[in-house]
Design an enzyme around this catalytic site. Sequence first.
Site, PDB file in Angstrom:
ATOM      1  N   ARG A   4       4.223 -19.825   0.072  1.00  0.00           N
ATOM      2  CA  ARG A   4       5.487 -18.808  -0.562  1.00  0.00           C
ATOM      3  C   ARG A   4       6.173 -19.152   0.350  1.00  0.00           C
ATOM      4  NH1 ARG A   4       7.078 -15.346   2.651  1.00  0.00           N
ATOM      5  NH2 ARG A   4       6.467 -15.625   4.376  1.00  0.00           N
TER       6      ARG A   4
ATOM      7  N   LEU B 177       8.087  -9.966   1.238  1.00  0.00           N
ATOM      8  CA  LEU B 177       7.917  -7.755   1.179  1.00  0.00           C
ATOM      9  C   LEU B 177       9.046  -8.180  -0.457  1.00  0.00           C
ATOM     10  CD1 LEU B 177      11.070  -8.334   3.785  1.00  0.00           C
ATOM     11  CD2 LEU B 177       8.545  -7.670   3.871  1.00  0.00           C
TER      12      LEU B 177
ATOM     13  N   HIS C 247       3.828 -21.735  10.073  1.00  0.00           N
ATOM     14  CA  HIS C 247       5.217 -21.869   9.951  1.00  0.00           C
ATOM     15  C   HIS C 247       5.762 -22.239  10.805  1.00  0.00           C
ATOM     16  CE1 HIS C 247       9.418 -19.826  10.404  1.00  0.00           C
ATOM     17  NE2 HIS C 247       9.118 -19.060   9.330  1.00  0.00           N
TER      18      HIS C 247
ATOM     19  N   SER D  66      13.093 -17.019  14.285  1.00  0.00           N
ATOM     20  CA  SER D  66      12.866 -16.664  12.285  1.00  0.00           C
ATOM     21  C   SER D  66      13.175 -18.409  11.943  1.00  0.00           C
ATOM     22  CB  SER D  66      14.307 -16.326  12.112  1.00  0.00           C
ATOM     23  OG  SER D  66      15.415 -15.977  10.517  1.00  0.00           O
TER      24      SER D  66
ATOM     25  N   ARG E  72       8.610 -25.381   4.452  1.00  0.00           N
ATOM     26  CA  ARG E  72       8.316 -25.304   5.884  1.00  0.00           C
ATOM     27  C   ARG E  72       7.115 -26.263   6.477  1.00  0.00           C
ATOM     28  NH1 ARG E  72       7.764 -18.634   5.658  1.00  0.00           N
ATOM     29  NH2 ARG E  72       9.898 -17.895   6.029  1.00  0.00           N
TER      30      ARG E  72
ATOM     31  N   GLY F 214       1.030  -0.805   0.030  1.00  0.00           N
ATOM     32  CA  GLY F 214       0.421  -0.149   0.432  1.00  0.00           C
ATOM     33  C   GLY F 214       0.768   1.078   0.175  1.00  0.00           C
TER      34      GLY F 214
ATOM     35  N   GLU G 227      -0.278  -9.464   0.479  1.00  0.00           N
ATOM     36  CA  GLU G 227      -0.954 -10.453   0.687  1.00  0.00           C
ATOM     37  C   GLU G 227      -2.060 -10.529   0.732  1.00  0.00           C
ATOM     38  OE1 GLU G 227       0.369 -11.242   4.771  1.00  0.00           O
ATOM     39  OE2 GLU G 227      -0.629 -12.839   5.045  1.00  0.00           O
TER      40      GLU G 227
END
Lengths: 645, 250, 226
Positions: A443, A449, A267, A285, A338, A46, A433
């Site tokens: 993903r 990003l 995740h 992470s 993941r 945005g 997203e």
Amino acid sequence: MILDSKIPEGYSLAEVWDNHKFNVKLVNPANKRKYDIIVVGTGLAGASAAATFGELGYNVKAFCFQDSPRRAHSIAAQGGINAAKNYQNDGDSVFRLFYDTIKGGDYRSREANVYRLAQVSVNIIDQCVAQGVPFARDYGGLLANRSFGGAQVSRTFYARGQTGQQLLLGAYSALNRQIAYGKVKMYPRTEMLDLVVVDGKARGIVVRNLITGKVESHSAHAVVLATGGYGNVFFLSTNAMGSNATAGWRAHKKGALFANPCFTQIHPTCIPVSGGYQSKLTLMSESLRNDGRVWVPKTVEIAQRLRKGEITVNDIPEGDRDYYLERKYPAFGNLVPRDVASRNAKLVCDEGRGVGSSGLAVYLDFADAIKRDGQPAIAAKYGNLFEMYQKITDENPYERPMRIYPAVHYTMGGLWVDYNLMTTVPGLYAAGECNFSDHGANRLGASALMQGLADGYFVLPYTIGDYLAKMPYDKVPTDHPAFVEAEQSVKDMTDRLLSIKGKRTVDDFHKELGQIMWDYCGMARNAEGLAFAKQAIRKLREEFWKDVKVTGVNEELNQTLEKAHRVADFLELGELMVTDALHREESCGGHFREEYQTPENEALRDDENFAYVAAWEFTGVNGEPKLHKEELKFENVKLTQRSYK
Amino acid sequence: MDLTLRVWRQKDRNAAGALVTYPVKGISPDMSFLEMLDVLNEDLLIRGEEPIAFDHDCREGICGMCSLFINGRAHGPEKGTTTCQLHMRHFKDGDTITIEPWRAAAFPVHKDLVVDRSAFDRIQQAGGYISVNTGGVPDANAIPIPKSVADKAFDAATCIQCGACVAACKNASAMLFVSAKVSQLALLPQGKTERKTRVENMVAQMDKEGFGACTNTGACAAECPVGISLENINMLRSEYILAKATSENL
Amino acid sequence: MSWFTKTFSSTIGRKIVMSITGLFLCSFLVVHLIGNLQLLASDGGDAFNVYSAFMGTNKVIRFMELILVLGFVFHIYDAIVLTRRNKSARPIDYAEQRPQENSTWSSRNMGLLGTVILVFLIIHLYNFFVPARFGGLDTVSIDNEVYDNLYAEVIYAFSQWWYVLIYVLSMIALAYHLIHGFQSAFQTLGLDHKKYTPFIQKFGYAFSILVCLGFAAIPLYVFFFF
């Protein structure tokens, strides 16, 4: 309705975007100021879109529910951003990034979109550096890269563990510049509550000022939704507390199709839930899996004694530990993707071998890495993560293994968009997203990003001109019946929520919905459970509208009312997710149907019958949504079964 | 554990506020401070009372939305910690905890503990950017930047714009916040082109917003949850002096 | 407003003025202290009286005196302006505060310390400067020349316990004022360097203690040993 992806035909994959950029209509620079664009959401997609529209000369109104555009949840992204720069000379290319993304998405995304994403990824890095984003650098002064999420090349650019923050601040600064120039008018603490469609075209939105409660209309020639994902359907997720699906969902109710809602990314490395009061989950992470070893006790009996506190983790001898990822996937070991890591954690916990007081956690053990490399080396790599873990759990991960468990993190599904990122409502665009476009069923790390900024900086600014060039200049006044009606429906809904005066709180409903979603539409799903969930959600929704308790009035800062609006939408969206999951009789990426697995418990795709995008049309709150299919064609990659053995 | 909370309640911007006492029971030491407030709010809701409004979003210490002046300190007693990352194990059973909003003329209270920090956004709009349009920029590796400079710029860039510096400063000065952005961009070669105008405009806006003057007490850096250093304030001043002495802006 | 007045009426500009004037006043303290030390010479006050006469008549010194007055005026004026601004920057105070956790007492109380010093300054000027400059002192003959006997006035003042007490307390206030002010002045000028700043901070600390100790020692010495 026929779903037309509008991908230009007759070009090779590498030429599609360049030709499309040439073929789209342009708006004369002097005429750009005659067009107004609304951008909802100020995260990476945005903010970058609003800033770039402003630079081009359009009049932009940007909206966010937070107190400042810089607080959007893009800010919390840790790992990095992928780009096919090949600065490391290790064999990366646009095609390789494209290929990895398609494959990682388990072949459920569009080739042309993904290729474009890989193409513009290189521009993103240039743009961000020019804005002053302080990416990590090597001693020679050039940009550093790391390998991320099991990728075989080092293409991830990063700013310590705060890449999302730095990229968002870059976009925020560009946005600020346009605000200062008067090209963008910013509306913080303002929430979109409806889309206004006039003559079949998106012509504005209705918002609520979160401070005064005032319901206001804003008119424009096009509307861009960049409102993020819907992971908070699950109540507990790594999303921010305010992240919600309301803007997208209300647009869906006004005609925008919702694609692949069941594709949710879970995740594997999050800090486990510690109690019923828990409000959100914190991600650790993915990079931790480079050195940490995942294990649980070999037997249920040992796990039980551990949970009861009869023994501690360090009492368990090596022989009684099951390093299940290394055992099952000798080639990839702890570095499996993941979805695979998450599913296996669930499997061992379902067997009763989970650890922690709830039994819903597995160990991520650094003892061997510390023995091998020494504590200082491990601290240098992961110090800040270890610190964060200790802050939250009060346990020292240098002395005892971390406890981790999967958590909802990202939603690949979203509003269906064509190649121009336009939804099925003309003039309504979805970016980041919020749309479904680029990640298929799963993903890859460091790609969110990339997609957000690609959409905002480099895709929408071209494609929106193509639409606007065909639009008349005249504006729709906000006293147009369509606006008046939308305002009234928002006010009616608010009044209804405030008038129920029931006994259960909004959070209470939200938690129950989250539990249903997690149990039946989470890491593993089956037909029976999904059918049950569908009924359970309907029942819960009915109860919500009878028994929810919302205090206060509309004409004030009323956080309970804000939540009530959002949860009302989650209660509808949750059902659509379940419906989608039930219909997709295959396993792919984040969508694992227990009925469809290989003998080794791996996801079994059905390319013959399900190589399509499932886009759902809204037919009424308790009606059955109508399915529209967009067939996916793979001309440049070969569909294979993923294997990490 | 059981606690007594004294919480600032204020209906809206123009109303007078007051501290109201609430007992809370059965708080787990593993709860975050905001989860403790969630528990209280659920309680209040069930009783039909208005829940306490407070700002929060990511709850992982990065968005900068949470605030709260807890027991006389910005973000509470733990160093380098935002309120959302503060856990109840740092309090004792029977404690009385005073919770107030950030106090500054430039941060008027919207309601209860929610304050208006848009002054910070306006300061950023006054010059916290590098003037480049999308596209048409050089390759990212065209300008090498020494690692030490990039790291220093990064350290300054990690400011989360929460306002704890203003809240902790006895003068309600915004110097640490402004200096973080000025330093980040002044350090990087990309930002040098506009460095003079930037610092002049950002400082002018800071003063216009009604923040106090910096008197070097260092409270801001001591309470900053992300460790923004005082060096930035000194750099802001040298940038300001250089700009005022040599720029052609009258 | 011109760029000049804009600069020096900004919060940073006013602090720059306070910083420069503050450092200038520090240099004055050194000169003053050296002069005062002559009180301790065992010559019945001859050196001190000659010195004070020189200070009262020399053209350069008289000019510097004017600068000194301006230094005080600007230092105090900007302090008042900024203190008022800082007070209005937080119209409603916190109910509970723990500033001791994040800053030193002296850094938070520069205004209070400055006020104590100002009060002392007024008393001090009234006692010594006014009679020395505008008459009212006894005279004394040194080497056949007539001098005002400021020395006698000082020794008399220092023989009164309450005056010594005020003096010493004021010097303690001054020391705390300088402990924060000296190094703060360098920060305000943006002079910050990994190599030199630690030295400036240590020097500032030593300077503050030594200078104020030097001033305070004289009345104490006079009171107890004369």
